[in-house]
Design an enzyme around this catalytic site. Structure first.
Site, PDB file in Angstrom:
ATOM      1  N   GLY A 118       0.615  -0.932   0.067  1.00  0.00           N
ATOM      2  CA  GLY A 118      -0.154  -0.264   0.250  1.00  0.00           C
ATOM      3  C   GLY A 118       0.503   1.646   0.034  1.00  0.00           C
ATOM      4  O   GLY A 118       1.925   1.727  -0.206  1.00  0.00           O
ATOM      5  N   GLN A 119       0.209   2.570  -0.133  1.00  0.00           N
ATOM      6  CA  GLN A 119       1.173   3.635  -0.475  1.00  0.00           C
ATOM      7  C   GLN A 119       1.932   3.609   0.712  1.00  0.00           C
ATOM      8  O   GLN A 119       3.229   4.283   0.766  1.00  0.00           O
ATOM      9  CB  GLN A 119       0.268   4.846  -0.350  1.00  0.00           C
ATOM     10  CG  GLN A 119      -1.140   4.636  -1.126  1.00  0.00           C
ATOM     11  CD  GLN A 119      -1.972   5.901  -1.543  1.00  0.00           C
ATOM     12  OE1 GLN A 119      -1.183   7.179  -2.068  1.00  0.00           O
ATOM     13  NE2 GLN A 119      -2.973   6.116  -0.397  1.00  0.00           N
ATOM     14  N   ASP A 164      -1.843 -12.533   5.684  1.00  0.00           N
ATOM     15  CA  ASP A 164      -3.345 -11.361   5.737  1.00  0.00           C
ATOM     16  C   ASP A 164      -3.549 -11.586   6.969  1.00  0.00           C
ATOM     17  O   ASP A 164      -3.349 -12.596   7.653  1.00  0.00           O
ATOM     18  CB  ASP A 164      -4.108 -12.799   4.535  1.00  0.00           C
ATOM     19  CG  ASP A 164      -5.414 -12.814   5.168  1.00  0.00           C
ATOM     20  OD1 ASP A 164      -5.660 -11.872   5.795  1.00  0.00           O
ATOM     21  OD2 ASP A 164      -6.268 -13.554   4.445  1.00  0.00           O
ATOM     22  N   ALA A 183      -4.859  -2.929   5.731  1.00  0.00           N
ATOM     23  CA  ALA A 183      -5.954  -2.389   6.228  1.00  0.00           C
ATOM     24  C   ALA A 183      -7.020  -2.182   4.434  1.00  0.00           C
ATOM     25  O   ALA A 183      -6.576  -2.609   3.770  1.00  0.00           O
ATOM     26  CB  ALA A 183      -6.454  -1.205   6.716  1.00  0.00           C
ATOM     27  N   THR A 205      -9.229  -0.328   2.728  1.00  0.00           N
ATOM     28  CA  THR A 205      -9.498   1.159   2.699  1.00  0.00           C
ATOM     29  C   THR A 205     -10.469   1.750   1.875  1.00  0.00           C
ATOM     30  O   THR A 205     -10.929   3.154   2.004  1.00  0.00           O
ATOM     31  CB  THR A 205      -7.913   1.445   2.152  1.00  0.00           C
ATOM     32  OG1 THR A 205      -7.599   1.436   0.920  1.00  0.00           O
ATOM     33  CG2 THR A 205      -7.033   1.266   2.900  1.00  0.00           C
ATOM     34  N   THR A 228      -7.142   6.842  11.500  1.00  0.00           N
ATOM     35  CA  THR A 228      -8.274   7.779  10.583  1.00  0.00           C
ATOM     36  C   THR A 228      -9.090   8.929  11.222  1.00  0.00           C
ATOM     37  O   THR A 228      -9.239   8.174  12.288  1.00  0.00           O
ATOM     38  CB  THR A 228      -8.592   6.805   9.163  1.00  0.00           C
ATOM     39  OG1 THR A 228     -10.110   7.921   8.580  1.00  0.00           O
ATOM     40  CG2 THR A 228      -9.623   5.572  10.436  1.00  0.00           C
ATOM     41  N   TYR A 254     -16.390   1.813   6.925  1.00  0.00           N
ATOM     42  CA  TYR A 254     -15.015   2.391   7.293  1.00  0.00           C
ATOM     43  C   TYR A 254     -14.600   2.484   9.123  1.00  0.00           C
ATOM     44  O   TYR A 254     -14.346   2.257   9.793  1.00  0.00           O
ATOM     45  CB  TYR A 254     -13.856   2.785   6.004  1.00  0.00           C
ATOM     46  CG  TYR A 254     -13.199   3.290   6.406  1.00  0.00           C
ATOM     47  CD1 TYR A 254     -12.513   2.382   5.877  1.00  0.00           C
ATOM     48  CD2 TYR A 254     -12.738   4.703   6.869  1.00  0.00           C
ATOM     49  CE1 TYR A 254     -10.867   2.745   6.368  1.00  0.00           C
ATOM     50  CE2 TYR A 254     -11.616   4.847   6.995  1.00  0.00           C
ATOM     51  CZ  TYR A 254     -10.352   4.158   6.341  1.00  0.00           C
ATOM     52  OH  TYR A 254      -9.356   4.342   6.840  1.00  0.00           O
ATOM     53  N   LYS A 313     -12.263   1.081  11.927  1.00  0.00           N
ATOM     54  CA  LYS A 313     -10.794   1.050  12.270  1.00  0.00           C
ATOM     55  C   LYS A 313     -11.518   1.809  13.728  1.00  0.00           C
ATOM     56  O   LYS A 313     -10.023   1.654  14.433  1.00  0.00           O
ATOM     57  CB  LYS A 313     -10.361   2.722  11.497  1.00  0.00           C
ATOM     58  CG  LYS A 313     -10.614   2.285  10.269  1.00  0.00           C
ATOM     59  CD  LYS A 313      -8.647   1.304   9.544  1.00  0.00           C
ATOM     60  CE  LYS A 313      -8.182   2.001   9.837  1.00  0.00           C
ATOM     61  NZ  LYS A 313      -6.865   0.927   9.472  1.00  0.00           N
TER      62      LYS A 313
HETATM   63  N1  NAP Z   1      -4.925   6.653   2.874  1.00  0.00           N
HETATM   64  C1  NAP Z   1      -5.933   7.129   3.079  1.00  0.00           C
HETATM   65  O1  NAP Z   1      -6.266   8.364   2.233  1.00  0.00           O
HETATM   66  C2  NAP Z   1      -5.908   6.635   4.933  1.00  0.00           C
HETATM   67  C3  NAP Z   1      -6.268   7.685   5.293  1.00  0.00           C
HETATM   68  C4  NAP Z   1      -6.202   7.148   6.780  1.00  0.00           C
HETATM   69  C5  NAP Z   1      -6.533   6.668   7.245  1.00  0.00           C
HETATM   70  N2  NAP Z   1      -5.832   5.809   6.802  1.00  0.00           N
HETATM   71  C6  NAP Z   1      -4.950   4.551   6.911  1.00  0.00           C
HETATM   72  O2  NAP Z   1      -3.748   4.241   6.427  1.00  0.00           O
HETATM   73  C7  NAP Z   1      -3.468   3.279   5.900  1.00  0.00           C
HETATM   74  C8  NAP Z   1      -2.464   2.190   4.954  1.00  0.00           C
HETATM   75  O3  NAP Z   1      -3.608   3.568   3.915  1.00  0.00           O
HETATM   76  P1  NAP Z   1      -3.076   2.975   2.431  1.00  0.00           P
HETATM   77  O4  NAP Z   1      -3.098   4.227   1.724  1.00  0.00           O
HETATM   78  O5  NAP Z   1      -1.329   3.119   2.577  1.00  0.00           O
HETATM   79  O6  NAP Z   1      -3.560   1.666   2.299  1.00  0.00           O
HETATM   80  P2  NAP Z   1      -2.946   1.343   0.499  1.00  0.00           P
HETATM   81  O7  NAP Z   1      -3.152   2.009   0.223  1.00  0.00           O
HETATM   82  O8  NAP Z   1      -5.256   1.011  -0.071  1.00  0.00           O
HETATM   83  O9  NAP Z   1      -2.812  -0.334   0.886  1.00  0.00           O
HETATM   84  C9  NAP Z   1      -3.745  -1.068   1.568  1.00  0.00           C
HETATM   85  C10 NAP Z   1      -2.319  -1.985   1.577  1.00  0.00           C
HETATM   86  O10 NAP Z   1      -3.607  -3.133   2.770  1.00  0.00           O
HETATM   87  C11 NAP Z   1      -3.805  -4.537   2.563  1.00  0.00           C
HETATM   88  N3  NAP Z   1      -4.386  -5.262   2.873  1.00  0.00           N
HETATM   89  C12 NAP Z   1      -5.381  -4.872   2.351  1.00  0.00           C
HETATM   90  N4  NAP Z   1      -5.889  -6.395   3.201  1.00  0.00           N
HETATM   91  C13 NAP Z   1      -5.407  -6.871   3.477  1.00  0.00           C
HETATM   92  C14 NAP Z   1      -5.504  -8.036   4.964  1.00  0.00           C
HETATM   93  N5  NAP Z   1      -6.452  -8.758   5.005  1.00  0.00           N
HETATM   94  N6  NAP Z   1      -4.009  -8.411   5.572  1.00  0.00           N
HETATM   95  C15 NAP Z   1      -3.600  -7.520   5.418  1.00  0.00           C
HETATM   96  N7  NAP Z   1      -3.290  -6.256   4.908  1.00  0.00           N
HETATM   97  C16 NAP Z   1      -4.387  -6.551   3.818  1.00  0.00           C
HETATM   98  C17 NAP Z   1      -2.966  -3.969   1.141  1.00  0.00           C
HETATM   99  O11 NAP Z   1      -2.847  -5.971   0.487  1.00  0.00           O
HETATM  100  P3  NAP Z   1      -2.794  -6.049  -1.177  1.00  0.00           P
HETATM  101  O12 NAP Z   1      -2.547  -4.991  -1.886  1.00  0.00           O
HETATM  102  O13 NAP Z   1      -2.218  -7.340  -1.109  1.00  0.00           O
HETATM  103  O14 NAP Z   1      -4.324  -5.984  -0.939  1.00  0.00           O
HETATM  104  C18 NAP Z   1      -2.019  -2.962   0.739  1.00  0.00           C
HETATM  105  O15 NAP Z   1      -0.660  -3.094   0.885  1.00  0.00           O
HETATM  106  C19 NAP Z   1      -4.106   2.366   6.375  1.00  0.00           C
HETATM  107  O16 NAP Z   1      -4.752   1.595   7.808  1.00  0.00           O
HETATM  108  C20 NAP Z   1      -6.233   3.111   6.511  1.00  0.00           C
HETATM  109  O17 NAP Z   1      -6.860   2.625   7.260  1.00  0.00           O
HETATM  110  C21 NAP Z   1      -5.683   6.161   5.082  1.00  0.00           C
END
Ligand code: NAP
Length: 283
Positions: free
Chosen positions: A10-11, A35, A59, A61, A100, A124, A128
């Site tokens: 993820g990002q 997982d 997560a 997301t 979040t 969501y 969280k």
């Molecule tokens: N993006 C936002 O705007 C935002 C805002 C506030 C908080 N956050 C929090 O910040 C964190 C990182 O967000 P991000 O933007 O990096 O998310 P992202 O780019 O959507 O990446 C999500 C990651 O979670 C993995 N994932 C999905 N299901 C899973 C599971 N069952 N077990 C383990 N890993 C799993 C995905 O793996 P695959 O690629 O293999 O599916 C991916 O690596 C998250 O906890 C999110 O809730 C994000």
């Protein structure tokens, strides 16, 4: 320092790998190898890696996807986090849990500080928040890091969606009555590395400074990218989607700031991201 990152594809997971300080060893698998819903497999991974810190960035997301499939959202974001917290506690690792701004209802007139009342208004946010509660109950050595509107050069995010849309359409309508803090994954990762240098466990807001509506953010993206596209502001009521984001999703960083950790202004972060994005594009 050995760090195990969940959500390594993820990002935030990618940024943590890219920006690891010297002397840090990072293992950051995606959900295919890690997982968090599979407790036994996750325990085996932690037993093998023996991390000093687990950064739980994995997560579900997709906010609208969570609304349509609450069972899956809670299985990954709540129960999965419970598994991660239990493993961290069992193997003596500190835990960073990415949470979040969607744990707040968005009704406040001011930005939300770390101890404001949490009252999520969508699945969501509720899933969280359940993850936060599991972390607090199970793993005392935790950093709960709330962030917002995360983007990077290549991920599925608002910046890339806007740039793609502008290439396809002459004008766009963008929601103007929902706000947050656009946050660059690279700055967030750097902030996390600074935070875990100190055993100051607790709840933090790590976001780029300042705030913007989706409309203001889009306008700044096009200004910096020198793209001429007509952007019209619309109310959220005219943008139909499964989940309702908070109207005021703006986080105030007070706890990390007290430790000397603040992230740069969001406009500065966006400019750096767009420059890096352009450099990564094939000529
Ligand atoms: N993006 C936002 O705007 C935002 C805002 C506030 C908080 N956050 C929090 O910040 C964190 C990182 O967000 P991000 O933007 O990096 O998310 P992202 O780019 O959507 O990446 C999500 C990651 O979670 C993995 N994932 C999905 N299901 C899973 C599971 N069952 N077990 C383990 N890993 C799993 C995905 O793996 P695959 O690629 O293999 O599916 C991916 O690596 C998250 O906890 C999110 O809730 C994000």
């Amino acid at each position: 320092m050995r760090i195990l990152v969940t959500g390594g594809t993820g990002q935030v997971g990618r940024a943590l790998q890219r920006l690891a300080p010297p002397g840090y060893s990072i293992v950051a698998p995606g959900s295919d190898r890690c997982d968090v819903t599979d407790f036994d497999a996750f325990i085996r991974l932690v037993a093998d890696e023996q991390p000093d810190v687990i950064v739980h960035a994995g997560a579900m997301t997709d906010v609208d996807g969570c609304e349509r499939d609450p069972e899956r959202a809670f299985r990954i974001n709540a129960t999965g986090t419970q598994h991660v917290a239990a493993a961290a506690q069992q193997f003596g690792a500190a835990l960073v849990y990415l949470s979040t701004n969607y744990v707040f209802d968005g009704e406040a007139a001011e930005p939300y500080h770390e101890f404001a009342e949490r009252r999520p208004i969508n699945v969501y946010g509720r899933s969280k928040l359940a993850g936060e509660e599991a972390v607090r109950a199970i793993a005392p050595r935790h950093y709960i890091v709330r962030t917002a509107m995360v983007y990077d050069e290549t991920g599925r995010n608002f910046v890339n969606t806007m740039l793609r849309a502008a290439a396809e359409r002459p004008s766009l309508t963008v929601v103007a009555d929902q706000r947050g803090n656009p946050t660059y994954a690279g700055d967030l990762a750097a902030g996390i590395y600074r935070l875990i240098e100190q055993p100051a466990y607790g709840t933090y807001h790590l976001v780029n400074e300042g705030s913007a509506s989706w409309y203001e953010w889009a306008t700044e993206i096009f200004r910096l990218a020198e793209i001429e596209t007509r952007v019209e502001p619309i109310p959220a009521a005219e943008w139909h989607r499964a989940a309702r984001p908070p109207a005021n999703g703006v986080l105030a960083n007070t706890a990390a700031a007290a430790l000397g950790i603040t992230l740069p202004p969001w406009q500065d972060a966006l400019a750096r991201c767009l420059a890096r994005r352009a450099a990564l594009q094939p000529a």
